[in-house]
Design a protein around this motif. Sequence first.
Motif, PDB file in Angstrom:
ATOM      1  N   PHE A 149       0.853  -1.185   0.000  1.00 23.66           N
ATOM      2  CA  PHE A 149       0.000   0.000   0.000  1.00 23.66           C
ATOM      3  C   PHE A 149       0.892   1.240   0.000  1.00 23.66           C
ATOM      4  N   ARG A 150       0.765   2.087  -1.053  1.00 21.05           N
ATOM      5  CA  ARG A 150       1.618   3.283  -1.164  1.00 21.05           C
ATOM      6  C   ARG A 150       3.091   2.933  -0.901  1.00 21.05           C
ATOM      7  N   ASN A 151       3.746   3.651   0.032  1.00 23.97           N
ATOM      8  CA  ASN A 151       5.171   3.384   0.250  1.00 23.97           C
ATOM      9  C   ASN A 151       5.429   2.342   1.347  1.00 23.97           C
TER      10      ASN A 151
ATOM     11  N   GLY B 206       6.714  11.949  12.409  1.00 22.24           N
ATOM     12  CA  GLY B 206       7.750  11.729  11.398  1.00 22.24           C
ATOM     13  C   GLY B 206       7.942  12.947  10.513  1.00 22.24           C
ATOM     14  N   GLU B 207       9.075  12.962   9.819  1.00 21.41           N
ATOM     15  CA  GLU B 207       9.372  14.052   8.888  1.00 21.41           C
ATOM     16  C   GLU B 207       8.379  14.033   7.729  1.00 21.41           C
ATOM     17  N   ASN B 208       8.502  15.031   6.880  1.00 21.63           N
ATOM     18  CA  ASN B 208       7.628  15.076   5.709  1.00 21.63           C
ATOM     19  C   ASN B 208       7.944  13.952   4.726  1.00 21.63           C
ATOM     20  N   ALA B 209       6.920  13.557   3.983  1.00 20.62           N
ATOM     21  CA  ALA B 209       7.047  12.562   2.904  1.00 20.62           C
ATOM     22  C   ALA B 209       7.537  11.201   3.376  1.00 20.62           C
ATOM     23  N   GLN B 210       7.226  10.826   4.610  1.00 17.94           N
ATOM     24  CA  GLN B 210       7.668   9.536   5.139  1.00 17.94           C
ATOM     25  C   GLN B 210       6.572   8.477   5.096  1.00 17.94           C
ATOM     26  N   GLY B 211       5.314   8.935   5.033  1.00 20.52           N
ATOM     27  CA  GLY B 211       4.229   7.959   4.998  1.00 20.52           C
ATOM     28  C   GLY B 211       3.182   8.135   6.086  1.00 20.52           C
ATOM     29  N   LYS B 212       3.144   9.301   6.723  1.00 16.80           N
ATOM     30  CA  LYS B 212       2.147   9.531   7.781  1.00 16.80           C
ATOM     31  C   LYS B 212       0.736   9.601   7.189  1.00 16.80           C
ATOM     32  N   THR B 213       0.585  10.467   6.185  1.00 17.05           N
ATOM     33  CA  THR B 213      -0.729  10.591   5.566  1.00 17.05           C
ATOM     34  C   THR B 213      -1.136   9.277   4.881  1.00 17.05           C
ATOM     35  N   ASN B 214      -0.147   8.578   4.319  1.00 17.57           N
ATOM     36  CA  ASN B 214      -0.455   7.284   3.694  1.00 17.57           C
ATOM     37  C   ASN B 214      -1.106   6.332   4.694  1.00 17.57           C
ATOM     38  N   LEU B 215      -0.643   6.378   5.957  1.00 19.66           N
ATOM     39  CA  LEU B 215      -1.239   5.508   6.978  1.00 19.66           C
ATOM     40  C   LEU B 215      -2.681   5.910   7.286  1.00 19.66           C
TER      41      LEU B 215
ATOM     42  N   HIS C 198      -9.410   9.499   0.115  1.00 17.21           N
ATOM     43  CA  HIS C 198      -9.864  10.890   0.174  1.00 17.21           C
ATOM     44  C   HIS C 198      -9.018  11.763  -0.729  1.00 17.21           C
ATOM     45  N   ARG C 199      -7.879  11.215  -1.235  1.00  8.60           N
ATOM     46  CA  ARG C 199      -7.039  12.109  -2.023  1.00  8.60           C
ATOM     47  C   ARG C 199      -6.752  11.661  -3.444  1.00  8.60           C
ATOM     48  N   THR C 200      -7.328  10.537  -3.835  1.00  9.37           N
ATOM     49  CA  THR C 200      -7.237  10.194  -5.250  1.00  9.37           C
ATOM     50  C   THR C 200      -8.499   9.459  -5.667  1.00  9.37           C
TER      51      THR C 200
ATOM     52  N   HIS D 221      -5.662   2.853  -8.341  1.00 13.29           N
ATOM     53  CA  HIS D 221      -4.344   2.296  -8.632  1.00 13.29           C
ATOM     54  C   HIS D 221      -3.207   3.096  -7.997  1.00 13.29           C
ATOM     55  N   ASP D 222      -3.467   4.376  -7.704  1.00 13.57           N
ATOM     56  CA  ASP D 222      -2.456   5.184  -7.010  1.00 13.57           C
ATOM     57  C   ASP D 222      -2.093   4.588  -5.651  1.00 13.57           C
ATOM     58  N   LEU D 223      -3.012   3.783  -5.105  1.00 13.60           N
ATOM     59  CA  LEU D 223      -2.795   3.224  -3.775  1.00 13.60           C
ATOM     60  C   LEU D 223      -1.807   2.066  -3.787  1.00 13.60           C
ATOM     61  N   VAL D 224      -1.621   1.467  -4.962  1.00  8.50           N
ATOM     62  CA  VAL D 224      -0.743   0.305  -5.069  1.00  8.50           C
ATOM     63  C   VAL D 224       0.704   0.778  -5.180  1.00  8.50           C
ATOM     64  N   ASN D 225       1.561   0.139  -4.429  1.00  8.41           N
ATOM     65  CA  ASN D 225       2.991   0.481  -4.479  1.00  8.41           C
ATOM     66  C   ASN D 225       3.481   0.423  -5.922  1.00  8.41           C
ATOM     67  N   TRP D 226       4.335   1.386  -6.267  1.00  6.56           N
ATOM     68  CA  TRP D 226       4.783   1.492  -7.654  1.00  6.56           C
ATOM     69  C   TRP D 226       5.477   0.223  -8.145  1.00  6.56           C
ATOM     70  N   GLN D 227       6.066  -0.533  -7.227  1.00  4.76           N
ATOM     71  CA  GLN D 227       6.776  -1.747  -7.619  1.00  4.76           C
ATOM     72  C   GLN D 227       5.871  -2.983  -7.645  1.00  4.76           C
TER      73      GLN D 227
HETATM   74  N1  LIG Z   1       1.919   4.282  -4.854  1.00  2.00           N
HETATM   75  C1  LIG Z   1       3.038   4.618  -4.209  1.00  2.00           C
HETATM   76  N2  LIG Z   1       4.093   3.762  -4.167  1.00  2.00           N
HETATM   77  C2  LIG Z   1       5.227   4.086  -3.508  1.00  2.00           C
HETATM   78  N3  LIG Z   1       5.421   5.253  -2.853  1.00  2.00           N
HETATM   79  C3  LIG Z   1       4.414   6.151  -2.869  1.00  2.00           C
HETATM   80  C4  LIG Z   1       3.183   5.875  -3.545  1.00  2.00           C
HETATM   81  N4  LIG Z   1       2.368   6.942  -3.381  1.00  2.00           N
HETATM   82  C5  LIG Z   1       3.068   7.834  -2.640  1.00  2.00           C
HETATM   83  N5  LIG Z   1       4.291   7.374  -2.332  1.00  2.00           N
HETATM   84  C6  LIG Z   1       5.327   8.032  -1.523  1.00  2.00           C
HETATM   85  O1  LIG Z   1       4.820   8.285  -0.228  1.00  2.00           O
HETATM   86  C7  LIG Z   1       5.460   9.431   0.299  1.00  2.00           C
HETATM   87  C8  LIG Z   1       4.447  10.435   0.825  1.00  2.00           C
HETATM   88  O2  LIG Z   1       3.878   9.928   1.938  1.00  2.00           O
HETATM   89  P1  LIG Z   1       2.882  10.800   2.822  1.00  2.00           P
HETATM   90  O3  LIG Z   1       2.207   9.828   3.697  1.00  2.00           O
HETATM   91  O4  LIG Z   1       2.049  11.673   1.981  1.00  2.00           O
HETATM   92  O5  LIG Z   1       3.931  11.688   3.620  1.00  2.00           O
HETATM   93  P2  LIG Z   1       3.754  12.476   4.988  1.00  2.00           P
HETATM   94  O6  LIG Z   1       4.534  11.688   5.998  1.00  2.00           O
HETATM   95  O7  LIG Z   1       4.374  13.797   4.720  1.00  2.00           O
HETATM   96  O8  LIG Z   1       2.313  12.562   5.322  1.00  2.00           O
HETATM   97  C9  LIG Z   1       6.232  10.090  -0.814  1.00  2.00           C
HETATM   98  O9  LIG Z   1       7.591   9.832  -0.595  1.00  2.00           O
HETATM   99  C10 LIG Z   1       5.719   9.397  -2.056  1.00  2.00           C
HETATM  100  O10 LIG Z   1       6.704   9.304  -3.024  1.00  2.00           O
END
Ligand SMILES: Nc1ncnc2c1ncn2[C@@H]1O[C@H](COP(=O)(O)OP(=O)(O)O)[C@@H](O)[C@H]1O
Length: 384
Positions: free
Chosen positions: A11-13, A30-39, A52-54, A58-64
Motif C-alpha cells: 500500500f503506497r510506500n 515523522g518528517e515530511n514525505a515519510q508515509g504519515k498521511t499514507n497511513l 480521500h485524495r485520489t 491504482h495510485d494506492l498500489v505500491n509502484w513496484q
Molecule cells: N503508490 C506509491 N508507491 C510508492 N510510494 C508512494 C506511492 N504513493 C506515494 N508514495 C510516496 O509516499 C510518500 C508520501 O507519503 P505521505 O504519507 O504523503 O507523507 P507524509 O509523511 O508527509 O504525510 C512520498 O515519498 C511518495 O513518493
Amino acid sequence: MYLQELQLQQFRNYPTAKLTFGQGINVLLGENAQGKTNLLEAIYVLALTRSHRTANDHDLVNWQAKTAKVSGRVVKAAGTVPLELTFSRQGKRARVNHLEQARLSQYVGQLNVILFAPEDLAIVKGAPTVRRRFMDMEFGQMNPRYLYNLSQYRTLLKQRNRYLKDLQHKQNKDLLFLSVLSDQLAAFGAEIIAQRLAMLQKLEHWAQAIHGEISQQREELTFHYATQVADDQLTDVPTITAALSALYAKQQDKELYQGTTLVGPHRDDLHFQVNGKNVQTFGSQGQQRTTALSVKLAEIDLMKEETGEYPVLLLDDVLSELDDARQTHLLTAIQDKVQTFITTTSLSGITRQLIKDPTIFHVAEGTVVADAVDSDDPAASKED
Ligand SMILES: Nc1ncnc2c1ncn2[C@@H]1O[C@H](COP(=O)(O)OP(=O)(O)O)[C@@H](O)[C@H]1O
Ligand SMILES: [Mg+2]
C-alpha cells in the motif's frame, strides 16, 4: 468502535506493515514525505473503500507492485470484525468477516471514520462540489440506504445526460423516453434530498452547540440547504419528487440545449451561516475555521447518534494548525470517547497535557515503529 489492528501489503510506500493501536490517542510522528498521511489514508480506505485524495484506486498500489492489500480488525460493542480490501488491475474486492461482499455499499459502514485535514477548510471556503462530496461521504457511511440511492441516482443521471446529448443530434425527438428517465431520476433525487435534509438538521443541532461554545456564545451557526426546489416543497419524498419533475418539465428546452441535467441533488449546495450571514463570503478566517471545526466535531456526535458507536477520528497535520483554544476544545471533545490518529512532524506545537497516554509511532520511509516507552513510566512524562 476502534481499530485494533491494521495490516498493509504494498500500500503506497509500505511494502508491508502490521500495527496494533491504542484505544485512545495514537500519534504518528515523522518528517515530511515519510508515509504519515499514507497511513491515515489506509485507515480511511479501509472504512470507505476509496481514498480521500485520489479518485484512482491504482495510485494506492505500491509502484513496484501489482496488488495492494489493506486489512484490519475493528472492535465494536457487538464484537470484533475483520475487514479486508484488495486492489488490483481487476478492481477491488471487499471482505467482511472473511466473506466477500458483492456490493461495496454492504461493506461501507463497518468501520466509521472522520477525517480532518487542513484542506477541510474547503468545506466552508471551497466550491459546491466539496460540500456535496462531504454530505455524500458522511451520510453514506451512516446510512447504507443513502449510498444505495446515490449510486442509483448517479447511474440514472449518466444515462439521462447521455440521452439529452443524443437528442441534440436528432430531428424527431423521443421525449417520452426522456420523461421516463426524468421520473426515475426525480424519485431517487427526492430520496437523497430528503435524507440530506434530515441528516443536516441533526448535524446542525450538534454543530450549533459546539460553535456556540468555541465562540463563547457570540456566534450562532446555522445551515441552509440550497436547492432549486422551493422551501415550502421540501416536506416529504412525494412532494419533492413532484417538485423535481415539474422543474425538469419547466427547464426541458434549456436541458436539451445544454445536453445535461440542470436540476437535482448533484447541483445543490449547503451554506453555512454565522449570525445569519454566509460564512463563505462574509466570514473572517477565524469564523471559517471555527465553522469547519464545529462541523467536523458535530459529525462525531451525529455518527454516535445514528450508529450507536463513536467513529474513529483521523487528524492529518491539523492539530498544530489550531490555536490553543481550539486545540483544547477538540481534545476535550474527544477525550476518553474517540479513538484518534494524529499525524505531526513534531510534538512541540501540541498541548501535551491534553493528550492522555498517547501511543506514539515513529514513521520513516514506509516503516512504522511503536514507541517502546510505556506512558506510565515516570521517565517518559518528564519530557513534557
Ligand atoms: N503508490 C506509491 N508507491 C510508492 N510510494 C508512494 C506511492 N504513493 C506515494 N508514495 C510516496 O509516499 C510518500 C508520501 O507519503 P505521505 O504519507 O504523503 O507523507 P507524509 O509523511 O508527509 O504525510 C512520498 O515519498 C511518495 O513518493
Ligand atoms: Mg502528510
